[in-house]
Design a protein around this motif. Structure first.
Motif, PDB file in Angstrom:
ATOM      1  N   TYR A  45     -16.067 -99.501 131.921  1.00  0.00           N
ATOM      2  CA  TYR A  45     -15.958 -98.177 132.526  1.00  0.00           C
ATOM      3  C   TYR A  45     -17.332 -97.509 132.459  1.00  0.00           C
ATOM      4  CZ  TYR A  45     -15.971 -95.994 127.870  1.00  0.00           C
ATOM      5  OH  TYR A  45     -16.325 -95.572 126.619  1.00  0.00           O
ATOM      6  N   ASN A  46     -17.516 -96.424 133.172  1.00  0.00           N
ATOM      7  CA  ASN A  46     -18.797 -95.744 133.246  1.00  0.00           C
ATOM      8  C   ASN A  46     -18.943 -94.783 132.066  1.00  0.00           C
ATOM      9  OD1 ASN A  46     -20.974 -93.961 133.891  1.00  0.00           O
ATOM     10  ND2 ASN A  46     -20.762 -94.482 136.056  1.00  0.00           N
ATOM     11  N   LEU A  48     -21.606 -93.235 130.872  1.00  0.00           N
ATOM     12  CA  LEU A  48     -22.405 -92.046 131.171  1.00  0.00           C
ATOM     13  C   LEU A  48     -21.547 -90.978 131.853  1.00  0.00           C
ATOM     14  CD1 LEU A  48     -25.058 -90.489 131.371  1.00  0.00           C
ATOM     15  CD2 LEU A  48     -25.563 -91.750 133.470  1.00  0.00           C
ATOM     16  N   GLU A  49     -20.780 -91.375 132.845  1.00  0.00           N
ATOM     17  CA  GLU A  49     -19.911 -90.421 133.547  1.00  0.00           C
ATOM     18  C   GLU A  49     -18.861 -89.845 132.599  1.00  0.00           C
ATOM     19  OE1 GLU A  49     -16.542 -91.393 136.610  1.00  0.00           O
ATOM     20  OE2 GLU A  49     -18.456 -91.275 137.695  1.00  0.00           O
ATOM     21  N   ASN A  52     -20.586 -87.330 130.257  1.00  0.00           N
ATOM     22  CA  ASN A  52     -20.933 -86.113 130.995  1.00  0.00           C
ATOM     23  C   ASN A  52     -19.709 -85.254 131.299  1.00  0.00           C
ATOM     24  OD1 ASN A  52     -23.664 -86.674 131.019  1.00  0.00           O
ATOM     25  ND2 ASN A  52     -23.641 -87.625 133.040  1.00  0.00           N
ATOM     26  N   ASN A  53     -18.588 -85.888 131.526  1.00  0.00           N
ATOM     27  CA  ASN A  53     -17.366 -85.161 131.855  1.00  0.00           C
ATOM     28  C   ASN A  53     -16.658 -84.581 130.638  1.00  0.00           C
ATOM     29  OD1 ASN A  53     -17.664 -85.653 134.572  1.00  0.00           O
ATOM     30  ND2 ASN A  53     -16.322 -87.444 134.593  1.00  0.00           N
TER      31      ASN A  53
END
Length: 198
Positions: A45-46, A48-49, A52-53
């Motif tokens: 999975y991402n 970084l995203e 950030n979320n």
């Protein structure tokens, strides 16, 4: 007490919710001059995203191009961090709020040959029972290892310069990297100290 930058390197692989708990335990530290560097060992999975979320703070996330293992990821964190001190946090562990503050205080007031600092830890067994591991040795690291004493994994707090001098972790190893780094640093005659804190 001076206020040196501490680099916290969090290594992670496919453990999204545990990672968030680990990050939160760093954000809740009483000591605030901290940079967080997350090394994602090619999760599915991402990261970084996701960070950030879910985290309202700037955090560096570095993704390995392929799954390389814990030692490699820790070395990436070492190369990308900038603090005077470096502490590694696995994504399935959390820290008590005063941990970094106490270790910085100890590190800043001790002699320069002491380059590894540790503390106690609380381990939760599969049956839910909590076991406290209490620190009790300070002095020459080689002497400690010959006596069968090793600082508990997950509690180590390094002078970054010392880790760089020994070349970091052996990324050819797939396990026992904490033991290996202790022996490597012991061979350079480094000493250890602890804070009496679990």
């Amino acid at each position: 007490m001076s206020n040196p930058l501490v680099s916290v390197v969090i290594t992670t692989y496919n453990r999204k919710n545990l990672l968030l708990n680990a990050v939160q335990s760093v954000l809740e530290q009483s000591y605030k001059n901290v940079e967080i560097v997350i090394i994602d060992d090619c999760s599915n999975y991402n990261v970084l995203e996701f960070i950030n979320n879910n985290v309202n703070k700037r955090i560096t996330v570095i993704r390995n191009k392929q799954n390389r293992g814990l030692a490699y990821s820790r070395n990436v964190g070492l190369s990308k961090s900038t603090g005077k001190y470096i502490a590694y946090l696995d994504d399935d562990d959390i820290w008590y709020p005063e941990r970094i503050e106490l270790q910085v205080k100890q590190a800043e007031t001790t002699n320069e040959n002491i380059s590894v600092f540790y503390c106690g830890k609380t381990v939760t067994r599969p049956n839910g029972k909590k076991v406290n591991i209490i620190p009790h040795y300070r002095g020459n690291l080689a002497s400690a290892l010959f006596k069968g004493i090793g600082p508990p994994p997950g509690t180590l707090f390094f002078k970054r310069e010392a880790l760089l001098k020994v070349g970091g972790f052996d990324d050819k190893l797939i396990s026992c990297i904490d033991h290996d780094i202790w022996f490597t640093m012991a061979s350079k005659n480094y000493s250890i100290d602890y804070v009496p804190y679990a």
